[in-house]
Enzyme design. Structure first.
Site, PDB file in Angstrom:
ATOM      1  N   ARG A 147      27.455  27.695  22.200  1.00 23.10           N
ATOM      2  CA  ARG A 147      25.895  27.714  22.050  1.00 23.10           C
ATOM      3  C   ARG A 147      25.728  28.162  20.596  1.00 23.10           C
ATOM      4  O   ARG A 147      26.519  28.663  19.975  1.00 23.10           O
ATOM      5  CB  ARG A 147      25.336  28.622  23.234  1.00 23.10           C
ATOM      6  CG  ARG A 147      26.205  30.085  23.446  1.00 23.10           C
ATOM      7  CD  ARG A 147      26.457  31.057  22.446  1.00 23.10           C
ATOM      8  NE  ARG A 147      25.229  31.545  21.963  1.00 23.10           N
ATOM      9  CZ  ARG A 147      25.509  31.971  20.896  1.00 23.10           C
ATOM     10  NH1 ARG A 147      26.630  32.146  20.271  1.00 23.10           N
ATOM     11  NH2 ARG A 147      24.150  32.201  20.045  1.00 23.10           N
ATOM     12  N   GLY A 148      24.522  28.290  20.432  1.00 24.96           N
ATOM     13  CA  GLY A 148      24.029  28.384  19.001  1.00 24.96           C
ATOM     14  C   GLY A 148      23.806  27.084  18.413  1.00 24.96           C
ATOM     15  O   GLY A 148      24.557  26.011  18.331  1.00 24.96           O
TER      16      GLY A 148
ATOM     17  N   ARG B 233      20.727  20.276  25.824  1.00 23.99           N
ATOM     18  CA  ARG B 233      19.725  21.421  25.656  1.00 23.99           C
ATOM     19  C   ARG B 233      18.702  20.778  24.798  1.00 23.99           C
ATOM     20  O   ARG B 233      18.777  19.970  23.619  1.00 23.99           O
ATOM     21  CB  ARG B 233      20.511  22.505  25.136  1.00 23.99           C
ATOM     22  CG  ARG B 233      21.442  23.259  26.168  1.00 23.99           C
ATOM     23  CD  ARG B 233      21.991  24.331  25.714  1.00 23.99           C
ATOM     24  NE  ARG B 233      21.157  25.562  25.494  1.00 23.99           N
ATOM     25  CZ  ARG B 233      21.199  26.650  25.005  1.00 23.99           C
ATOM     26  NH1 ARG B 233      22.598  26.947  24.188  1.00 23.99           N
ATOM     27  NH2 ARG B 233      20.094  27.524  25.126  1.00 23.99           N
TER      28      ARG B 233
ATOM     29  N   ASP C 248      16.771  27.893  15.473  1.00 26.78           N
ATOM     30  CA  ASP C 248      17.070  26.401  16.433  1.00 26.78           C
ATOM     31  C   ASP C 248      16.320  25.433  15.997  1.00 26.78           C
ATOM     32  O   ASP C 248      16.737  24.400  16.275  1.00 26.78           O
ATOM     33  CB  ASP C 248      16.837  26.988  18.089  1.00 26.78           C
ATOM     34  CG  ASP C 248      17.676  27.945  18.528  1.00 26.78           C
ATOM     35  OD1 ASP C 248      18.889  27.398  18.833  1.00 26.78           O
ATOM     36  OD2 ASP C 248      17.609  29.140  18.268  1.00 26.78           O
TER      37      ASP C 248
ATOM     38  N   LYS D  73      15.806  32.521  19.721  1.00 31.67           N
ATOM     39  CA  LYS D  73      15.970  33.230  20.916  1.00 31.67           C
ATOM     40  C   LYS D  73      14.858  33.923  21.507  1.00 31.67           C
ATOM     41  O   LYS D  73      14.298  34.581  20.596  1.00 31.67           O
ATOM     42  CB  LYS D  73      17.193  34.001  20.873  1.00 31.67           C
ATOM     43  CG  LYS D  73      17.725  34.598  22.162  1.00 31.67           C
ATOM     44  CD  LYS D  73      17.629  33.802  23.223  1.00 31.67           C
ATOM     45  CE  LYS D  73      18.618  32.794  23.062  1.00 31.67           C
ATOM     46  NZ  LYS D  73      18.578  31.779  24.131  1.00 31.67           N
TER      47      LYS D  73
HETATM   48  O1  MRU Z   1      20.836  30.035  23.895  1.00 31.73           O
HETATM   49  P1  MRU Z   1      21.525  30.413  22.800  1.00 31.73           P
HETATM   50  O2  MRU Z   1      22.755  31.217  22.679  1.00 31.73           O
HETATM   51  O3  MRU Z   1      22.107  28.832  22.161  1.00 31.73           O
HETATM   52  O4  MRU Z   1      20.656  30.602  21.155  1.00 31.73           O
HETATM   53  C1  MRU Z   1      21.062  30.916  20.170  1.00 31.73           C
HETATM   54  C2  MRU Z   1      20.040  31.381  19.158  1.00 31.73           C
HETATM   55  O5  MRU Z   1      18.858  31.354  19.348  1.00 31.73           O
HETATM   56  C3  MRU Z   1      20.527  31.337  17.911  1.00 31.73           C
HETATM   57  O6  MRU Z   1      19.820  32.423  17.146  1.00 31.73           O
HETATM   58  C4  MRU Z   1      20.453  30.187  16.982  1.00 31.73           C
HETATM   59  O7  MRU Z   1      20.553  28.915  17.652  1.00 31.73           O
HETATM   60  C5  MRU Z   1      20.864  30.144  15.577  1.00 31.73           C
HETATM   61  S1  MRU Z   1      22.665  30.195  15.606  1.00 31.73           S
HETATM   62  C6  MRU Z   1      22.893  30.242  13.995  1.00 31.73           C
END
Ligand code: MRU
Length: 343
Positions: free
Chosen positions: A46-47, A86, A234, A245
């Protein structure tokens, strides 16, 4: 030792299963694009940038296995399946678009040529992401050089990218520059990316860190114990609104209330100039069990109504600067983002 989030190995895609961290380091082997798609959906990986890299590798893997006779039809299907994993992280769609570009450019040649080119492009996206994070890390370290206490939310580290990290890339670069500082890590309910992943990365890097509940952030800011906030992103809209997030917007409002600089770090692949503002960013709604249960144990009475938006939008007016591999973007974002991306 560098964290190995994802790698292409012998025509397989291997990922560290982030659901099992920090207790177990287990690598998952994906042998087809459907397994890559499930890994993204189920948050094995994820990320935003990591999702983009995984999607690109999923396309290359799917293409490699596609029979020549049905290659074009299969290629479209691969993009559809990965595109449905996603909705919020724009890096996913950026990567799929880049892979489609390669396909279109090479399709007049043989299927074997296309397959090879897609494999090379996926690995190029992987390498570029690490290089971008190291570069934006340096820019960010310059901005935070005087900060002694830095707060971060979620995990925007090596685990959320191909390597090194965005917000944690800034923190790694600050450490590499010899600065002394400590990090407040928001646990980041409900999925606990801060407690499970960011605390794990910072421990590995021997960077002093204190884990807090998300609701402790205001308390520390009020006491004057936070000098700066740096988070990932994101999707950055054309006007500078940023999706990240859930909980990020709350931290941004608190930071403004207490006059604390609030920085967003992310590669330009996270900027979506076709998205006018934050209200146009699709916000993923995830399984309510992520809220009602912790490690499988119910924490709320059965039948409780639950909401679980995975992201929120921080409006551009609350953001001090956006840090990318191309440099630092300051307000007015509407104008400066377009210039930044185009140059
Ligand atoms: O739901 P996730 O764990 O994919 O959310 C991740 C985030 O919100 C991160 O802060 C974002 O993707 C930046 S990652 C470099």
């Amino acid at each position: 030792m560098a964290v190995k989030t994802i790698e292409w190995n012998d025509d397989r895609v291997i990922m560290l299963d982030q659901r099992l961290l920090p207790h177990r380091e287990v690598y998952r082997v994906c042998r087809d694009y459907n397994q890559v798609a499930s890994a993204i959906r189920d948050m094995v990986i994820r990320g935003a940038p990591a999702i983009g890299v995984a999607a690109a590798m999923g396309v290359a893997l799917g293409a490699l296995k596609a029979p020549s006779k049905t290659f074009d039809r299969e290629f479209e299907r691969i993009l559809v399946v990965l595109g449905k994993t996603r909705p919020t992280a724009v890096n996913l769609f950026w990567a799929l678009q880049r892979m489609r570009q390669v396909y279109s450019e090479k399709r007049s040649q043989s299927v074997e040529v296309v397959k090879r080119a897609l494999k090379e492009e996926a690995q190029k996206i992987y390498r570029e992401d690490i290089a971008a994070n190291k570069q934006l890390g340096k820019y960010g370290a310059g901005l935070l050089r005087n900060a002694k206490h830095i707060m971060t939310h979620c995990n925007a580290g090596a685990l959320a990218t191909a390597g090194y990290g965005t917000a944690l890339g800034v923190i790694r670069a600050l450490k590499e520059s010899g600065k002394a500082f400590e990090v407040f890590v928001n646990e980041t309910r409900p999925y606990l990316q801060g407690a499970r992943l960011t605390a794990w990365e910072l421990k590995k890097e021997k960077i002093p860190a204190t884990l807090i509940t998300d609701s402790t952030a205001g308390y520390l800011m009020q006491k004057g114990e936070v000098d700066a906030v740096v988070v990932g992103c994101d999707r950055v809209a054309a006007n500078g609104d940023v999706a990240n997030k859930i909980g990020t917007y709350t931290i941004a409002v608190l930071a403004r209330r207490h006059g604390i600089p609030f920085y967003v770090a992310g590669p330009t692949s996270s900027i979506d100039v076709d998205c006018a503002s934050g209200k146009d960013i699709p916000i993923e709604q995830r399984d309510v069990k992520e809220v009602s249960h912790i490690f499988g144990k119910a924490v709320a009475p059965k039948g409780t109504r639950i909401l679980n938006p995975a992201f929120d939008v921080t409006s551009q007016d609350l953001i001090t600067a956006i840090i990318t591999e191309k440099g630092v973007i300051h307000p007015p974002y509407q104008q400066n983002i377009r210039t930044h991306v185009c140059h």
